[in-house]
Design a protein around this motif. Structure first.
Motif, short mmCIF file in Angstrom:
data_model
loop_
_atom_site.label_atom_id
_atom_site.label_comp_id
_atom_site.label_asym_id
_atom_site.label_seq_id
_atom_site.Cartn_x
_atom_site.Cartn_y
_atom_site.Cartn_z
N GLY A 196 19.26 31.07 22.62
CA GLY A 196 18.18 30.92 21.66
C GLY A 196 18.66 31.09 20.23
N ALA A 197 17.69 31.24 19.32
CA ALA A 197 17.97 31.45 17.91
C ALA A 197 17.51 32.84 17.52
CB ALA A 197 17.24 30.39 17.08
N THR A 198 17.78 33.23 16.28
CA THR A 198 17.41 34.56 15.82
C THR A 198 15.91 34.80 15.96
OG1 THR A 198 19.23 34.56 14.25
CG2 THR A 198 17.50 36.17 13.88
N ASN A 199 15.13 33.77 15.64
CA ASN A 199 13.67 33.95 15.62
C ASN A 199 12.97 33.34 16.83
OD1 ASN A 199 14.47 31.42 14.55
ND2 ASN A 199 12.43 31.11 13.69
N LYS A 200 13.63 32.44 17.57
CA LYS A 200 12.95 31.79 18.69
C LYS A 200 13.88 31.64 19.90
CE LYS A 200 8.97 29.22 17.09
NZ LYS A 200 8.16 28.03 17.43
N HIS A 202 13.39 30.35 24.06
CA HIS A 202 12.47 29.78 25.06
C HIS A 202 12.99 30.02 26.47
CE1 HIS A 202 10.40 27.51 21.83
NE2 HIS A 202 11.63 27.40 21.31
N ALA A 203 12.14 29.84 27.44
CA ALA A 203 12.54 29.97 28.84
C ALA A 203 13.66 29.00 29.17
CB ALA A 203 11.34 29.74 29.75
N ARG A 204 13.59 27.80 28.60
CA ARG A 204 14.62 26.79 28.89
C ARG A 204 16.01 27.24 28.43
NH1 ARG A 204 11.55 24.55 24.62
NH2 ARG A 204 12.73 24.30 22.66
N ALA A 209 21.37 28.76 30.58
CA ALA A 209 22.51 29.69 30.56
C ALA A 209 22.86 30.21 31.94
CB ALA A 209 22.19 30.86 29.64
N ILE A 210 21.91 30.18 32.87
CA ILE A 210 22.14 30.75 34.20
C ILE A 210 23.15 29.94 34.99
CG2 ILE A 210 21.04 31.23 36.43
CD1 ILE A 210 18.50 31.96 34.86
N GLU A 238 7.38 37.21 31.96
CA GLU A 238 7.98 35.87 32.05
C GLU A 238 9.46 35.97 32.44
OE1 GLU A 238 5.46 33.16 28.86
OE2 GLU A 238 6.94 34.61 28.09
N LEU A 239 10.16 36.95 31.86
CA LEU A 239 11.58 37.11 32.18
C LEU A 239 11.75 37.58 33.62
CD1 LEU A 239 14.30 36.73 30.77
CD2 LEU A 239 14.30 39.18 30.27
N VAL A 240 10.86 38.45 34.08
CA VAL A 240 10.90 38.91 35.48
C VAL A 240 10.69 37.73 36.43
CG1 VAL A 240 9.66 40.26 37.22
CG2 VAL A 240 10.25 41.29 35.02
N ASP A 241 9.72 36.88 36.12
CA ASP A 241 9.47 35.70 36.96
C ASP A 241 10.70 34.81 37.03
OD1 ASP A 241 6.91 36.57 37.42
OD2 ASP A 241 5.98 35.27 35.90
N LEU A 242 11.38 34.66 35.90
CA LEU A 242 12.59 33.85 35.85
C LEU A 242 13.69 34.48 36.70
CD1 LEU A 242 13.37 31.22 34.33
CD2 LEU A 242 14.41 32.66 32.57
N GLY A 243 13.82 35.79 36.60
CA GLY A 243 14.82 36.48 37.41
C GLY A 243 14.56 36.35 38.90
#
Length: 462
Positions: A196-200, A202-204, A209-210, A238-243
């Motif tokens: 991502g970037a410093t301010n944004k 996203h899930a994508r 990266a995975i 959201e991060l838990v769902d991704l994991g």
């Protein structure tokens, strides 16, 4: 050179000084011996510059004063009049008498630190806080190390050594003392994969990266800074769902770690309970910030992972001692018993501006009665801060006592004399005035603060 030699010969011999010193000595002789060397060396240096040594009585007075300074421990109590409640430089969260009495009892003798009374055999120091911690936050398991940086370090080392840890670029924070997440990660042997970037972010960005070497998804709570404006990040859930979707454990470094939801100035601090309930596998936070306990790094989460951390070789190097465990266990029990509001941190936090105003009014009246000389004593509206890198940017309305000497140069002198007092008083200077916020002064300390201010003012006016 002859004049210098003559001046130095006027210095009294050490034996003569010892005979002239008062009996009994006000401090142990070790410090007097040190003081004699220091004072004589200073006067030898002054003699080199043509200054005549003073009489023996004056030198003895200097030695006693120096010995008192040398004998004073470096780490000692202060009166915190800054209004910063979790003041990192002043020791963060203070502990109550009842908890310190429990610490004293454990420290003075033997204890069940690593002894299982039920079975009469060796036990684990982790057991003293693991169950009450897990019960408090709703996790499967818990363990404690010596601070939150150590908690993050052992978690990364044990879970993701040699593997990639995916973290948002906007969460690569620096904590106190210039310790940075990338540096802690490098020390752990984990491989940083920032996205991502410093301010944004996203899930994508995480999905891209995975890979087969991804060992952990890491979320770092912005506990000591704020990014506002054009921002975007994944929520914990959201991060838990991704994991879960990719079979990768998720860790969150909460930093401050408040137990119950907290909101100040429209800024909300997520509670540890909320993060655990969101399904995070491992959560780390501090014991001496918003928890209001002793310095500790607290780790809660899944039993399988916590057991892995307990067996990791680094665990022994960063374990806590019996006094910290005692203070932490009692702090946690106060939460479970509904007594957390009696912890000093929450007593300070829960004082209203009106409460502080009434205390400031009475204090300033007492001060006016004892102050002699030109000095403006006022009560002003101001703001207290939580401090300790917790909820940055939030301000709690308060009232402060403001002291303004007639000569502006006297403000800095007064501040210095307060720092040199016993106990030292730490205050703030603002616009030529010395500011005292009674929010961080316990009511039992007010008479001591008053006496110290009066003494310092008398020194300024001498």
């Amino acid at each position: 050179m002859k004049e210098e030699s003559d001046l130095r010969r006027k210095l009294p011999a050490v034996q003569k000084i010892w005979r002239a010193l008062p009996e009994p000595l006000p401090v142990p002789s070790y410090w007097v011996d040190r003081a004699i060397d220091d004072v004589l060396n200073r006067w030898r240096d002054k003699a080199r510059h043509g200054q005549t040594p003073p009489p023996l009585t004056v030198i003895c007075d200097e030695i006693i004063q120096e010995a008192r300074k040398l004998s004073r421990p470096s780490l000692r109590p202060v009166l915190n009049a800054t209004g910063v409640m979790i003041h990192t430089n002043l020791g963060r969260s203070p502990l109550p008498d009842e908890i310190m009495e429990a610490v004293k009892m454990v420290a003075m003798g033997y204890s069940t630190l690593e002894y299982d009374l039920s079975h009469g055999r060796r036990g684990s120091r982790h057991d003293h806080v693991a169950q009450v911690l897990a019960e408090l936050v709703g996790s499967e398991a818990a363990m404690v190390v010596n601070n939150n940086a150590a908690a993050v370090l052992i978690a990364l080392s044990a879970i993701a050594r040699g593997k990639e840890v995916v973290v948002s670029r906007g969460e690569l924070v620096e904590i106190g003392g210039s310790f940075r997440i990338p540096e802690v990660m490098a020390l752990s042997g984990a491989l940083l994969h920032e996205v991502g970037a410093t301010n944004k972010t996203h899930a994508r960005d995480y999905v891209a990266a995975i890979n087969e070497n991804t060992g952990l998804l890491l979320k770092v709570h912005q506990s000591n800074f704020r990014v506002i404006g054009f921002t975007k990040g994944l929520s914990t859930r959201e991060l838990v769902d991704l994991g879960r979707r990719y079979g990768i454990p998720v860790m969150e470094d909460l930093g401050s770690g408040v137990i119950n939801p907290l909101q100040i100035d429209n800024v909300s601090e997520p509670s540890v309970k909320e993060i655990v309930q969101a399904g995070v596998d491992i959560v780390t936070f501090s014991g001496d910030k918003l928890l209001g306990g002793p310095q500790a790094g607290i780790i809660v989460g899944k039993t399988e992972i916590i057991d892995q951390l307990k067996k990791y070789p680094l665990a022994r190097a960063i374990r806590v001692d019996k006094m910290t465990l005692t203070a932490l266990e009692h702090t946690i029990r106060w939460y479970l018993e509904g007594r957390a509001h009696l912890l000093p941190l929450w007593q300070m936090m829960n004082q209203t501006a009106e409460d502080i105003y009434q205390r400031a009014r009475l204090f300033s009246e007492s001060l006016r009665q004892q102050v002699v000389g030109p000095m403006s004593i006022d009560i002003q509206q101001d703001f207290s801060q939580i401090g300790g890198g917790s909820m940055p940017g939030t301000r709690i309305p308060t009232y402060v006592v403001s002291l303004t000497p007639s000569h502006s140069k006297d403000t800095a002198l007064l501040e210095r004399y307060l720092r040199e007092a016993d106990p030292p008083v730490i205050a703030r200077i603002s616009h030529g005035s010395l500011i005292f916020d009674l929010r961080t002064i316990f009511p039992s300390q007010e008479s001591q603060l008053l006496a110290t201010i009066v003494m310092a003012l008398n020194r300024v006016q001498e």
